[in-house]
Design a protein around this motif. Structure first.
Motif, PDB file in Angstrom:
ATOM      1  N   LEU A  27       0.822  -1.206   0.000  1.00  0.00           N
ATOM      2  CA  LEU A  27       0.000   0.000   0.000  1.00  0.00           C
ATOM      3  C   LEU A  27       0.860   1.262   0.000  1.00  0.00           C
ATOM      4  N   THR A  28       1.910   1.289   0.812  1.00  0.00           N
ATOM      5  CA  THR A  28       2.770   2.474   0.855  1.00  0.00           C
ATOM      6  C   THR A  28       3.539   2.658  -0.449  1.00  0.00           C
ATOM      7  N   VAL A  29       4.013   1.564  -1.029  1.00  0.00           N
ATOM      8  CA  VAL A  29       4.732   1.659  -2.313  1.00  0.00           C
ATOM      9  C   VAL A  29       3.797   2.176  -3.403  1.00  0.00           C
ATOM     10  N   SER A  33       3.147   6.651  -6.038  1.00  0.00           N
ATOM     11  CA  SER A  33       2.915   7.083  -7.416  1.00  0.00           C
ATOM     12  C   SER A  33       1.771   8.090  -7.521  1.00  0.00           C
ATOM     13  N   ILE A  34       1.080   8.339  -6.429  1.00  0.00           N
ATOM     14  CA  ILE A  34      -0.038   9.293  -6.431  1.00  0.00           C
ATOM     15  C   ILE A  34       0.439  10.619  -5.877  1.00  0.00           C
ATOM     16  N   LYS A  40      -4.643   7.538  -9.600  1.00  0.00           N
ATOM     17  CA  LYS A  40      -4.926   6.224  -9.039  1.00  0.00           C
ATOM     18  C   LYS A  40      -3.698   5.335  -9.125  1.00  0.00           C
ATOM     19  N   ALA A  41      -3.695   4.316  -8.288  1.00  0.00           N
ATOM     20  CA  ALA A  41      -2.665   3.280  -8.357  1.00  0.00           C
ATOM     21  C   ALA A  41      -3.381   1.934  -8.314  1.00  0.00           C
ATOM     22  N   ASN A  42      -2.957   1.012  -9.145  1.00  0.00           N
ATOM     23  CA  ASN A  42      -3.555  -0.321  -9.171  1.00  0.00           C
ATOM     24  C   ASN A  42      -2.831  -1.247  -8.205  1.00  0.00           C
ATOM     25  N   LEU A  43      -3.605  -1.965  -7.413  1.00  0.00           N
ATOM     26  CA  LEU A  43      -3.069  -2.997  -6.529  1.00  0.00           C
ATOM     27  C   LEU A  43      -3.739  -4.309  -6.916  1.00  0.00           C
ATOM     28  N   THR A  44      -2.997  -5.200  -7.506  1.00  0.00           N
ATOM     29  CA  THR A  44      -3.578  -6.487  -7.880  1.00  0.00           C
ATOM     30  C   THR A  44      -3.415  -7.461  -6.726  1.00  0.00           C
ATOM     31  N   LEU A  92       9.489   6.521   2.568  1.00  0.00           N
ATOM     32  CA  LEU A  92       9.752   6.171   1.172  1.00  0.00           C
ATOM     33  C   LEU A  92       9.818   7.426   0.320  1.00  0.00           C
ATOM     34  N   ASP A  93      10.773   7.463  -0.563  1.00  0.00           N
ATOM     35  CA  ASP A  93      10.896   8.620  -1.480  1.00  0.00           C
ATOM     36  C   ASP A  93      10.715   8.178  -2.898  1.00  0.00           C
TER      37      ASP A  93
END
Length: 93
Positions: A27-29, A33-34, A40-44, A92-93
């Motif tokens: 989730l944090t990774v 990207s947002i 949005k970011a896709n999490l499969t 995280l950066d």
């Protein structure tokens, strides 16, 4: 939202530890990207239940929403054990 006992909220405590919960790390990774509203970011194969700590102990209280309206219609459930995130994953950066 406005009915007495109209909502249930579950609160999970996140504490700094030696390892990060796998799904929390994903989730944090993905959130990195947002950067702008509407993105949005896709999490499969994301497993939200894995964000819950392994415990049967919790406390409850009657409270309110944390955003305007602040309706006092929420039953909060706070799980007594945390899940963990490392300092590196917090920043995280």
């Amino acid at each position: 939202m406005t009915s007495p006992r109209g909502l249930l909220a579950v609160s999970v405590i996140i504490d700094v530890g030696k390892t990060t919960s796998t799904e929390l790390r994903r989730l944090t990774v993905a959130s990195q990207s947002i950067t702008f509203k509407g993105q949005k970011a896709n999490l499969t194969d994301f497993q939200p239940a894995a964000l819950l700590p392994k415990t049967t102990h919790y406390v409850t209280y009657e409270g309110s929403l944390t955003f305007p309206g602040c309706h006092e219609t929420v039953t909060w459930v706070i799980l007594n054990n945390p899940i963990y995130i490392t300092n590196d994953d917090v920043s995280l950066d």
